[in-house]
Design a protein around this motif. Structure first.
Motif, PDB file in Angstrom:
ATOM      1  N   LEU A 189       0.820  -1.212   0.000  1.00 31.96           N
ATOM      2  CA  LEU A 189       0.000   0.000   0.000  1.00 31.96           C
ATOM      3  C   LEU A 189       0.854   1.262   0.000  1.00 31.96           C
ATOM      4  N   SER A 190       2.088   1.165   0.499  1.00 29.79           N
ATOM      5  CA  SER A 190       2.941   2.350   0.534  1.00 29.79           C
ATOM      6  C   SER A 190       3.229   2.876  -0.863  1.00 29.79           C
ATOM      7  N   CYS A 191       3.084   2.006  -1.891  1.00 27.14           N
ATOM      8  CA  CYS A 191       3.309   2.468  -3.262  1.00 27.14           C
ATOM      9  C   CYS A 191       2.284   3.517  -3.674  1.00 27.14           C
ATOM     10  N   PHE A 192       1.112   3.500  -3.038  1.00 23.00           N
ATOM     11  CA  PHE A 192       0.112   4.509  -3.363  1.00 23.00           C
ATOM     12  C   PHE A 192       0.503   5.895  -2.846  1.00 23.00           C
ATOM     13  N   LEU A 193       1.583   5.979  -2.086  1.00 25.34           N
ATOM     14  CA  LEU A 193       2.093   7.281  -1.669  1.00 25.34           C
ATOM     15  C   LEU A 193       2.701   8.038  -2.842  1.00 25.34           C
ATOM     16  N   VAL A 194       3.128   7.314  -3.884  1.00 25.43           N
ATOM     17  CA  VAL A 194       3.781   7.971  -5.016  1.00 25.43           C
ATOM     18  C   VAL A 194       3.104   7.665  -6.347  1.00 25.43           C
ATOM     19  N   ALA A 195       2.165   6.720  -6.387  1.00 23.02           N
ATOM     20  CA  ALA A 195       1.531   6.330  -7.649  1.00 23.02           C
ATOM     21  C   ALA A 195       0.051   6.073  -7.423  1.00 23.02           C
ATOM     22  N   ASP A 196      -0.742   6.231  -8.483  1.00 23.22           N
ATOM     23  CA  ASP A 196      -2.181   5.951  -8.396  1.00 23.22           C
ATOM     24  C   ASP A 196      -2.511   4.528  -8.827  1.00 23.22           C
ATOM     25  N   ALA A 212       2.597 -18.028 -20.407  1.00 24.93           N
ATOM     26  CA  ALA A 212       3.870 -18.206 -19.713  1.00 24.93           C
ATOM     27  C   ALA A 212       4.993 -17.437 -20.382  1.00 24.93           C
ATOM     28  N   SER A 213       4.881 -17.219 -21.689  1.00 26.62           N
ATOM     29  CA  SER A 213       5.929 -16.497 -22.405  1.00 26.62           C
ATOM     30  C   SER A 213       6.034 -15.039 -21.972  1.00 26.62           C
ATOM     31  N   THR A 214       4.978 -14.533 -21.328  1.00 26.61           N
ATOM     32  CA  THR A 214       5.010 -13.147 -20.849  1.00 26.61           C
ATOM     33  C   THR A 214       6.111 -12.953 -19.816  1.00 26.61           C
ATOM     34  N   ARG A 215       6.334 -13.981 -18.998  1.00 20.70           N
ATOM     35  CA  ARG A 215       7.430 -13.964 -18.017  1.00 20.70           C
ATOM     36  C   ARG A 215       8.011 -15.369 -17.972  1.00 20.70           C
ATOM     37  N   PRO A 216       9.087 -15.637 -18.675  1.00 19.29           N
ATOM     38  CA  PRO A 216       9.603 -17.007 -18.787  1.00 19.29           C
ATOM     39  C   PRO A 216      10.047 -17.610 -17.453  1.00 19.29           C
ATOM     40  N   ARG A 217      10.522 -16.786 -16.524  1.00 20.56           N
ATOM     41  CA  ARG A 217      11.072 -17.327 -15.272  1.00 20.56           C
ATOM     42  C   ARG A 217      10.187 -16.923 -14.091  1.00 20.56           C
ATOM     43  N   PRO A 218      10.219 -17.753 -13.010  1.00 22.70           N
ATOM     44  CA  PRO A 218       9.452 -17.384 -11.821  1.00 22.70           C
ATOM     45  C   PRO A 218       9.956 -16.067 -11.221  1.00 22.70           C
ATOM     46  N   GLY A 219       9.078 -15.417 -10.504  1.00 16.93           N
ATOM     47  CA  GLY A 219       9.427 -14.170  -9.844  1.00 16.93           C
ATOM     48  C   GLY A 219       8.310 -13.167  -9.967  1.00 16.93           C
ATOM     49  N   THR A 220       8.603 -11.955  -9.557  1.00 11.14           N
ATOM     50  CA  THR A 220       7.582 -10.907  -9.542  1.00 11.14           C
ATOM     51  C   THR A 220       8.178  -9.596 -10.029  1.00 11.14           C
ATOM     52  N   THR A 221       7.388  -8.871 -10.791  1.00  7.53           N
ATOM     53  CA  THR A 221       7.753  -7.518 -11.225  1.00  7.53           C
ATOM     54  C   THR A 221       6.651  -6.557 -10.788  1.00  7.53           C
ATOM     55  N   VAL A 222       7.050  -5.522 -10.061  1.00 10.15           N
ATOM     56  CA  VAL A 222       6.114  -4.476  -9.633  1.00 10.15           C
ATOM     57  C   VAL A 222       6.480  -3.194 -10.368  1.00 10.15           C
ATOM     58  N   THR A 223       5.513  -2.617 -11.064  1.00  9.21           N
ATOM     59  CA  THR A 223       5.746  -1.402 -11.844  1.00  9.21           C
ATOM     60  C   THR A 223       4.828  -0.296 -11.352  1.00  9.21           C
ATOM     61  N   LEU A 224       5.408   0.877 -11.161  1.00  9.31           N
ATOM     62  CA  LEU A 224       4.655   2.055 -10.722  1.00  9.31           C
ATOM     63  C   LEU A 224       4.782   3.141 -11.774  1.00  9.31           C
ATOM     64  N   THR A 225       3.684   3.810 -12.054  1.00  4.13           N
ATOM     65  CA  THR A 225       3.703   5.021 -12.876  1.00  4.13           C
ATOM     66  C   THR A 225       3.525   6.196 -11.926  1.00  4.13           C
ATOM     67  N   PRO A 226       4.595   6.921 -11.637  1.00  2.34           N
ATOM     68  CA  PRO A 226       4.528   7.948 -10.586  1.00  2.34           C
ATOM     69  C   PRO A 226       3.562   9.071 -10.919  1.00  2.34           C
ATOM     70  N   ARG A 227       2.962   9.620  -9.880  1.00  2.66           N
ATOM     71  CA  ARG A 227       2.178  10.834 -10.028  1.00  2.66           C
ATOM     72  C   ARG A 227       3.114  12.022 -10.263  1.00  2.66           C
ATOM     73  N   ALA A 228       2.559  13.081 -10.808  1.00  2.00           N
ATOM     74  CA  ALA A 228       3.376  14.271 -11.095  1.00  2.00           C
ATOM     75  C   ALA A 228       3.968  14.862  -9.825  1.00  2.00           C
ATOM     76  N   ASP A 229       3.232  14.751  -8.693  1.00  2.00           N
ATOM     77  CA  ASP A 229       3.727  15.346  -7.453  1.00  2.00           C
ATOM     78  C   ASP A 229       4.710  14.453  -6.711  1.00  2.00           C
ATOM     79  N   ALA A 230       5.047  13.296  -7.281  1.00  2.00           N
ATOM     80  CA  ALA A 230       5.952  12.360  -6.607  1.00  2.00           C
ATOM     81  C   ALA A 230       7.330  12.323  -7.262  1.00  2.00           C
ATOM     82  N   GLY A 231       7.619  13.307  -8.113  1.00  2.00           N
ATOM     83  CA  GLY A 231       8.894  13.298  -8.811  1.00  2.00           C
ATOM     84  C   GLY A 231      10.102  13.337  -7.896  1.00  2.00           C
TER      85      GLY A 231
END
Length: 616
Positions: free
Chosen positions: A122-129, A163-182
């Motif tokens: 949830l802390s990611c919502f401090l910088v991204a929507d 499965a081809s979207t991510r060939p190996r196990p694991g996790t990717t978290v992507t944030l698109t920052p808000r303008a005020d979080a630069g």
């Protein structure tokens, strides 16, 4: 018989969570800064890697890693951890407060994980929507890739991808920052935060700002293990490496470094001895890592109050973080760690006393107050170091060992002002007096006979000092009696008696003997004068009769005093007595009462006016 109607059971309802309100609560009351979003992402990645290693035991520690990416438009954290199934995503990412680290299959391995709470994402919502998670489980062969998108309004979507979207196990978290979080999501800032929080992580972490070429893994965030985990050619090289690390972390060159190692809780680190004194009771924050992840730079609770002469950086396995993961949870483990680290500091002082007197001398010169506070409560340190501790004495600043060699009877004042009143006269009289007005000093000096049985210690009594002042002959006393009577009358308002003696140094015209306790007693006697009749008046009146008076001792050896006692003009006699009292009061360096300040000003102006009249 007809039974009364049974009221219907109230329907169970589910709390409705306002996610935006919850995020606002996190940002203003749980987390100290939005920058913690990167720490939470790193922590989740590290815990996922820990679970992956538990699943695939025997795999080298550096096989799986964490990769960070930030180019100004997105922030991405990718790990080779255990990953999530679709069921995991629904259970753990879509339920506020539940943690994937509470899953049954890893519940018995709780100590291996940094986090204790499932609110980190949830802390990611401090910088991204919006938070975008792409994960593939290592627990399920041929597991599909699961995509989860969570939004700040509380909605989310889940779907499976090939499965081809991510060939190996694991996790990717992507944030698109808000303008005020630069401020927190610029590439340079993300890299700096990664180094700040993850410099001691045991898994490889790299950073890419979008400029890395194909096949380039990016810049290492934690290229070297902690300095205490490295091998060094010699003990001297190890000491220098630890000192250099302490200087890098804290910004000062340590007076010495103390290596800390508590195997029972998996704690390692160093304590850096400050090269400059700090105010008594001022506690420095210490840098605490938990399983390599920086928890806090201001963890005061890791050491006892008296250890304010060091700053520590430690990495521990078994300490519990609080919900915000920015401080330590106060429990029995932390208390035991605090006691064990305190013992390490005591041991270092003992080693310096036994084998490195030069280091001990430099340490005590800077941090004697800290050692005094420890010695008051630690008999071993007291016996070891009391003779070496510096005190303010009538022989100047000296250790008690040096002072006791020339003074078999040591007198101690109860306040700084009392010492300043009597220091010059006591020194000239050959008395050995120690200033006991500073914190801990009086208590410690009174314990000197435990180490030096041949020495006697006693509190300084005004009578002791006046006994060492020589009386004047009877003829001189009679000749000065009229002046002394005028002086006593002038100073009666201050409950002050006046006497004539001879003492060294001759340059001192007068000595004012007036303890803090005596002034307190006279304050109570003032209350008695204000209370007329009644029980309290009788009681306070009795106290007034016993209240000790101040004493102004005039020095017959001083030329100014010899001239003053011959004055036969009443007003001038009174003014000169007031001036002598004021000068003696100022020399005592105690705070002046308003009436005394007024007296000093008035007597100065009156003497100036008298001198001008005489010259005209």
């Amino acid at each position: 018989m007809t039974l009364p109607d049974t009221p219907a059971s109230p329907a169970d309802r589910t709390f409705q969570v306002d996610l935006r309100g919850l995020v606002d609560l996190l940002s203003h009351h749980l987390y100290s800064s939005p920058r913690v979003y990167l720490r939470e992402l790193l922590q989740n990645a590290v815990d996922a890697l820990t679970a992956r290693h538990s699943l695939e035991q025997g795999a080298p520690a550096d096989v799986f890693g964490i990769r960070l990416y930030a180019d100004g438009s997105v922030v991405r954290v990718e790990d080779d951890g255990v990953g999530l199934t679709e069921a995991d995503v629904h259970t753990f990412l879509a339920t506020i407060g539940r943690s994937s680290k509470r899953a049954d299959q890893i519940a018995d391995q709780r100590a291996d994980f940094i986090g204790q709470f499932g609110i980190g994402l949830l802390s990611c919502f401090l910088v991204a929507d919006e938070i975008h998670v792409l994960s593939r489980s290592a627990r399920t062969p041929d597991a599909p890739v699961v995509e989860w998108r969570g939004r700040g309004d509380g909605s989310y979507t889940v779907r499976t991808l090939p499965a081809s979207t991510r060939p190996r196990p694991g996790t990717t978290v992507t944030l698109t920052p808000r303008a005020d979080a630069g401020e927190w999501t610029r590439p340079a800032q993300v890299h700096a935060l990664a180094r700040h929080f993850g410099s001691l992580l045991r898994h490889p972490v790299t950073f890419d700002d979008g400029t890395a070429g194909p096949g380039d893994r990016g810049a290492p965030v934690n290229p070297e293990p902690a300095p205490w985990a490295r091998s060094h050619a010699t003990p001297g090289a190890r000491s220098r490496a630890l000192a250099a690390y302490g200087e890098e972390v804290f910004g000062f060159t340590p007076l010495d470094t103390i290596e800390l190692d508590l195997p029972a809780v998996g704690l390692k680190g160093i304590a850096c001895v400050l090269p400059e004194a700090v105010p008594a009771g001022r506690r420095h924050g210490h840098r605490v890592h938990v399983k390599g992840m920086l928890l806090s730079e201001q963890a005061e609770e890791i050491l006892p109050d008296w250890a304010f002469f060091v700053r520590c950086v430690v990495d521990a396995e078994s300490l519990r973080p609080t919900a915000s993961r920015e401080s330590l949870y106060e429990d029995d483990t932390l208390a035991a760690v605090r006691d064990a680290l305190a013992e390490r500091l005591r041991a270092w002082i003992a080693r310096a006393a036994a084998s490195d007197p030069e280091l001990l001398g430099r340490f005590l010169q800077v941090h004697h107050l800290a050692v005094k506070s420890l010695a008051v409560h630690d008999d071993e340190i007291m016996r070891m170091l009391l003779p070496w501790l510096p005190f303010e004495t009538t022989d100047g600043h000296a250790t008690l060992d040096e002072f006791a060699r020339t003074h078999r009877t040591v007198l101690v004042t109860s306040s700084v002002e009392e010492f300043r009143q009597v220091a010059a006269i006591a020194s000239a009289a050959g008395l050995g007096v120690v200033n006991g007005g500073y914190t801990y000093d009086r208590q410690l000096v009174h314990r000197l006979p435990e180490i030096r049985p041949e020495v006697t210690v006693a509190d300084l009594d005004p009578g002791t000092l006046t006994a060492h002042l020589d009386p004047v002959d009877r003829e001189t006393e009679l000749a000065a009696s009229a002046y002394l009577a005028q002086a006593r009358d002038a100073l009666a308002v201050f409950d002050c008696d006046v006497a004539l003696r001879t003492f060294q140094p001759a340059s001192a015209p007068a000595l004012l003997l007036d303890s803090r306790e005596a002034r307190h007693e006279r304050t109570r006697s003032q209350l008695a004068r204000e209370q007329q009749g009644g029980v309290w008046g009788d009681i306070l009146g009795a106290l007034r009769q016993e209240a000790p008076r101040a004493q102004l001792i005039l020095n017959q050896l001083n030329p100014l005093v010899r001239t003053a006692v011959t004055i036969d003009e009443p007003e001038l006699a009174r003014t000169s007595a007031e001036a002598l009292y004021g000068q003696a009061a100022m020399l005592s360096r105690r705070p002046l009462r308003p009436a005394e300040s007024s007296l000093i000003n008035r007597s100065f102006l009156d003497l100036l006016a008298h001198a001008l009249r005489k010259d005209s």
